[in-house]
Design a protein around this motif. Structure first.
Motif, PDB file in Angstrom:
ATOM      1  N   GLY A 250      45.505  36.307  27.083  1.00 36.43           N
ATOM      2  CA  GLY A 250      44.882  36.513  28.394  1.00 36.43           C
ATOM      3  C   GLY A 250      43.547  37.244  28.346  1.00 36.43           C
ATOM      4  O   GLY A 250      42.905  37.400  29.375  1.00 36.43           O
TER       5      GLY A 250
ATOM      6  N   GLY B   3      40.921  36.065  27.029  1.00 37.32           N
ATOM      7  CA  GLY B   3      39.885  35.053  27.221  1.00 37.32           C
ATOM      8  C   GLY B   3      39.352  34.435  25.939  1.00 37.32           C
ATOM      9  O   GLY B   3      38.248  33.889  25.923  1.00 37.32           O
ATOM     10  N   LYS B   4      40.131  34.466  24.885  1.00 35.01           N
ATOM     11  CA  LYS B   4      39.691  33.872  23.603  1.00 35.01           C
ATOM     12  C   LYS B   4      39.365  32.389  23.773  1.00 35.01           C
ATOM     13  O   LYS B   4      38.343  31.896  23.291  1.00 35.01           O
ATOM     14  N   SER B   5      40.252  31.677  24.473  1.00 35.56           N
ATOM     15  CA  SER B   5      40.040  30.234  24.653  1.00 35.56           C
ATOM     16  C   SER B   5      38.935  29.958  25.666  1.00 35.56           C
ATOM     17  O   SER B   5      38.053  29.127  25.428  1.00 35.56           O
ATOM     18  N   THR B   6      38.977  30.669  26.792  1.00 31.75           N
ATOM     19  CA  THR B   6      37.987  30.455  27.853  1.00 31.75           C
ATOM     20  C   THR B   6      36.578  30.795  27.382  1.00 31.75           C
ATOM     21  O   THR B   6      35.643  30.009  27.562  1.00 31.75           O
TER      22      THR B   6
ATOM     23  N   ARG C 246      46.109  41.054  34.670  1.00 32.46           N
ATOM     24  CA  ARG C 246      45.670  39.668  34.467  1.00 32.46           C
ATOM     25  C   ARG C 246      46.840  38.732  34.143  1.00 32.46           C
ATOM     26  O   ARG C 246      46.856  37.575  34.501  1.00 32.46           O
TER      27      ARG C 246
ATOM     28  N   ARG D  44      53.619  31.718  29.752  1.00 35.18           N
ATOM     29  CA  ARG D  44      52.558  31.434  28.779  1.00 35.18           C
ATOM     30  C   ARG D  44      53.106  31.310  27.365  1.00 35.18           C
ATOM     31  O   ARG D  44      52.364  31.015  26.433  1.00 35.18           O
TER      32      ARG D  44
ATOM     33  N   LEU E 261      33.916  43.390  32.540  1.00 38.20           N
ATOM     34  CA  LEU E 261      32.871  42.383  32.313  1.00 38.20           C
ATOM     35  C   LEU E 261      33.346  41.034  32.838  1.00 38.20           C
ATOM     36  O   LEU E 261      34.534  40.717  32.794  1.00 38.20           O
TER      37      LEU E 261
HETATM   38  N1  LIG Z   1      36.024  38.641  31.919  1.00 42.63           N
HETATM   39  C1  LIG Z   1      36.851  37.658  31.592  1.00 42.63           C
HETATM   40  N2  LIG Z   1      36.779  37.133  30.350  1.00 42.63           N
HETATM   41  C2  LIG Z   1      37.624  36.136  30.000  1.00 42.63           C
HETATM   42  N3  LIG Z   1      38.575  35.608  30.798  1.00 42.63           N
HETATM   43  C3  LIG Z   1      38.676  36.090  32.042  1.00 42.63           C
HETATM   44  C4  LIG Z   1      37.833  37.134  32.486  1.00 42.63           C
HETATM   45  N4  LIG Z   1      38.176  37.419  33.739  1.00 42.63           N
HETATM   46  C5  LIG Z   1      39.171  36.592  34.064  1.00 42.63           C
HETATM   47  N5  LIG Z   1      39.498  35.777  33.058  1.00 42.63           N
HETATM   48  C6  LIG Z   1      40.571  34.788  33.096  1.00 42.63           C
HETATM   49  O1  LIG Z   1      41.577  35.181  32.160  1.00 42.63           O
HETATM   50  C7  LIG Z   1      42.172  34.035  31.573  1.00 42.63           C
HETATM   51  C8  LIG Z   1      41.992  34.076  30.085  1.00 42.63           C
HETATM   52  O2  LIG Z   1      42.808  33.063  29.517  1.00 42.63           O
HETATM   53  P1  LIG Z   1      42.588  32.445  28.091  1.00 42.63           P
HETATM   54  O3  LIG Z   1      41.177  32.090  27.863  1.00 42.63           O
HETATM   55  O4  LIG Z   1      43.635  31.393  27.942  1.00 42.63           O
HETATM   56  O5  LIG Z   1      42.943  33.722  27.171  1.00 42.63           O
HETATM   57  P2  LIG Z   1      43.497  33.724  25.704  1.00 42.63           P
HETATM   58  O6  LIG Z   1      43.103  32.475  25.008  1.00 42.63           O
HETATM   59  O7  LIG Z   1      42.880  34.962  25.107  1.00 42.63           O
HETATM   60  O8  LIG Z   1      44.982  33.869  25.868  1.00 42.63           O
HETATM   61  C9  LIG Z   1      41.497  32.813  32.180  1.00 42.63           C
HETATM   62  O9  LIG Z   1      42.273  32.361  33.257  1.00 42.63           O
HETATM   63  C10 LIG Z   1      40.159  33.382  32.670  1.00 42.63           C
HETATM   64  O10 LIG Z   1      39.637  32.662  33.748  1.00 42.63           O
END
Ligand SMILES: Nc1ncnc2c1ncn2[C@@H]1O[C@H](COP(=O)(O)OP(=O)(O)O)[C@@H](O)[C@H]1O
Ligand SMILES: O=C(O)C1=C[C@@H](OP(=O)(O)O)[C@@H](O)[C@H](O)C1
Ligand SMILES: [Mg+2]
Length: 169
Positions: A11, A13-16, A109, A116, A150
């Motif tokens: 959560g 945001g590694k993927s996003t 978050r 998940r 951020l």
């Molecule tokens: N500042 C931020 N940076 C990255 N993701 C964020 C942020 N704020 C909110 N999010 C949300 O958090 C979630 C991150 O999920 P994801 O990318 O799958 O994380 P991970 O791959 O690390 O598990 C997404 O739904 C994204 O939109």
């Protein structure tokens, strides 16, 4: 090999952030979770259900330890740090970036942590997991990005700046 490897709690945001960072850098993007699903022909949740937590960690370790990549951003799964071979390999092929969030923000978050398919042992809470993993993320990180307060865009910008500073890109 100029790869960028993102690690951190589920959560963060590694993927996003990873896919957008790859686009900005002109790199390939690899999501370890998708590689695992492709190689196993099973969903992550199915692997965890069928093979248990330790079985999933073994699969994740094997798949990540065998990634061959160049000029790629690799978004790992949060539990990759339990795999020694995987982490040794990833450190060899690129710069490891730890995306850090406070427990409070992460908890907010992650509303649906079970949905998940997070690797939680019987009776383990998110707080336990955070405490257990934080030293591992810190141990393997070349760069730490504090993403507290951020936006996604600001996080990506900070990763980019840190990479330039470390002379990685
Ligand atoms: N500042 C931020 N940076 C990255 N993701 C964020 C942020 N704020 C909110 N999010 C949300 O958090 C979630 C991150 O999920 P994801 O990318 O799958 O994380 P991970 O791959 O690390 O598990 C997404 O739904 C994204 O939109
Ligand atoms: O941290 C974890 O225990 C996990 C995180 C997931 O990936 P993300 O970190 O991309 O959510 C995925 O690998 C799996 O469900 C286990
Ligand atoms: Mg992910």
């Amino acid at each position: 090999m100029n790869n960028v490897i993102l690690i951190g709690m589920p959560g963060v945001g590694k993927s996003t952030a990873g896919v957008v960072l790859a686009k900005i850098l002109g790199y390939e993007f690899i999501d370890s979770d998708l590689l695992i699903q492709k190689e196993e022909q099973r969903l992550l949740a199915e692997i965890i259900e069928q093979d248990g937590v330790d079985g999933f960690i073994a699969v994740e370790n094997r798949v990540n330890a065998s990634i061959e990549a160049e000029r790629s951003v690799i978004a790992t799964g949060g539990s990759v740090v339990y795999g020694e071979e995987a982490m040794e390999h990833l450190r060899k092929i690129g710069t490891v970036v730890y995306l850090r969030l406070s427990y409070r923000t992460l908890d907010r978050r992650l509303h649906n942590i079970k949905g998940r398919g997070v690797v939680l042992r019987e009776g383990q809470s998110l707080a336990d997991l955070y405490e257990e993993r934080t030293p591992l993320y810190e141990k393997y990180a070349d760069i730490v990005i504090d993403e507290e307060e951020l936006s996604i865009e600001e996080t990506i910008e900070n990763i980019q700046k840190a990479l330039y500073k470390a002379d990685n890109c």
